[in-house]
Design an enzyme around this catalytic site. Structure first.
Site, PDB file in Angstrom:
ATOM      1  N   ASP A 133       0.834  -1.201   0.000  1.00 44.47           N
ATOM      2  CA  ASP A 133       0.000   0.000   0.000  1.00 44.47           C
ATOM      3  C   ASP A 133       0.874   1.259   0.000  1.00 44.47           C
ATOM      4  O   ASP A 133       0.636   2.201   0.746  1.00 44.47           O
ATOM      5  CB  ASP A 133      -0.920  -0.015   1.227  1.00 44.47           C
ATOM      6  CG  ASP A 133      -2.009   1.059   1.161  1.00 44.47           C
ATOM      7  OD1 ASP A 133      -2.272   1.542   0.049  1.00 44.47           O
ATOM      8  OD2 ASP A 133      -2.562   1.397   2.204  1.00 44.47           O
ATOM      9  N   CYS A 190     -26.017  -8.768  -6.939  1.00 46.80           N
ATOM     10  CA  CYS A 190     -25.983  -8.257  -5.558  1.00 46.80           C
ATOM     11  C   CYS A 190     -25.617  -6.768  -5.545  1.00 46.80           C
ATOM     12  O   CYS A 190     -24.692  -6.338  -6.225  1.00 46.80           O
ATOM     13  CB  CYS A 190     -24.968  -9.048  -4.735  1.00 46.80           C
ATOM     14  SG  CYS A 190     -24.780  -8.444  -3.038  1.00 46.80           S
ATOM     15  N   ASP A 241     -16.061   0.264   7.564  1.00 47.51           N
ATOM     16  CA  ASP A 241     -16.097  -1.121   7.061  1.00 47.51           C
ATOM     17  C   ASP A 241     -17.463  -1.520   6.507  1.00 47.51           C
ATOM     18  O   ASP A 241     -17.671  -2.691   6.185  1.00 47.51           O
ATOM     19  CB  ASP A 241     -15.735  -2.104   8.186  1.00 47.51           C
ATOM     20  CG  ASP A 241     -14.268  -2.101   8.541  1.00 47.51           C
ATOM     21  OD1 ASP A 241     -13.458  -1.692   7.690  1.00 47.51           O
ATOM     22  OD2 ASP A 241     -13.925  -2.497   9.671  1.00 47.51           O
TER      23      ASP A 241
END
Length: 312
Positions: A133, A190, A241
């Site tokens: 990252d 979904c 989250d």
């Protein structure tokens, strides 16, 4: 007869597993043609908000050979951070699971360095750089290309085996390796992540308006949090989250076994009133080795004050 490319690729994957990585995939170090236009459009639409660093090194983001001279392969790896114990949200502000513990950048880089030392003992010297990252590397694109998973509608990389609660890392090297194939997209119809996002930051499938994301507002944004976020923060003081928590594939997430990723006692025990009184000294003690350092004391204090003032 097994070629060196095949032999080394198998060895790297076996070694990655022995060092605790969930998955390992390999792709050719080349120009990411299919990512060029989407990245350009994302930047043009200002979806990166104040993350001006995203405008830098455009060419290097798309071509690892410009980042690491002589590179031939990109080795993508995933490392689980799904916690066994979730921090209670009862009379507490929320913190993203990835930030429960020690800074993953350092933890995983150290593991990678040890792993490469062992690989070089078996393969011989090779040139490489490791990334966790960091630097202008399109991690999800490389992980997708290497077959680790697919990019979900929330723009996170998802795997059928374990969902999306994992860190990504790369070794860009000059080894000529056998490459893997992309996997299929298994999101189907979904829309749970899109519908659940508190700030409607997922503007269309796989495209995020970063400037509307709670993670951006609580971590990357350096100025005051805009009024747009009033009554939408849902007590998140660092990260968010939600789009992962609602993802059906995360029902397969299993707890990590990395001791350095266990939450410290402060995070488990402090309540809202205590967070409101946090001092620089306590911040430094709690988050000494934590990703939360990124927002700094002033940033976390700003987030807490915004939540205290604007939450329903």
């Amino acid at each position: 007869m097994t070629s060196n490319a095949e032999k080394y690729s198998q060895l790297i994957k076996i070694k990655a597993k022995s060092f605790g990585f969930q998955q390992c995939g390999i792709s050719r170090a080349e120009f990411l043609e299919e990512d060029a236009r989407p990245l350009e459009n994302w930047l043009k639409n200002n979806y990166h908000g104040e993350m001006k660093y995203m405008e830098n090194h455009f060419d290097k983001r798309l071509d690892p050979r410009l980042l690491v001279e002589g590179s031939k392969s990109v080795i993508s790896l995933s490392y689980n951070y799904f916690p066994e114990e979730k921090i209670s949200t009862l009379d507490n502000f929320k913190i993203s699971k990835y930030a429960y513990s020690e800074d993953y950048h350092e933890v995983i880089k150290e593991i990678l360095r040890d792993m490469i030392l062992e690989l070089q003992e078996q393969i011989g010297e090779f040139s490489f750089r490791v990334f966790v990252d960091s630097a202008p590397v399109l991690e999800r694109s490389w992980a997708k290309k290497s077959g680790i998973g697919w990019v979900g509608k929330n723009a996170n990389l998802i795997t059928k085996q374990s969902g999306s609660f994992y860190f990504l890392a790369e070794i860009i090297c000059d080894l000529d390796l056998e490459t893997d194939y992309q996997t299929k997209d298994h999101c189907g119809t979904c829309r749970k992540c899109i519908e659940a996002c508190p700030t409607k930051a997922i503007i269309t499938e796989k495209i995020i308006d970063g400037s509307k994301c709670i993670s951006y507002a609580t971590i990357e944004l350096k100025n005051e949090i805009p009024d747009y976020f009033k009554d939408k923060m849902d007590d998140w003081m660092f990260g968010c989250d939600v789009c992962q928590d609602v993802c059906p594939w995360n029902r397969f997430a299993v707890p990590h076994n990395q001791s350095k990723f266990k939450p410290n006692d402060f995070l488990k025990n402090l309540k809202k009133e205590e967070w409101k009184e946090i001092t620089q000294e306590l911040f430094s003690e709690i988050f000494k080795k934590s990703p939360v350092k990124r927002t700094k004391f002033a940033g976390l204090k700003r987030n807490i004050e915004f939540l205290d003032k604007n939450s329903i």
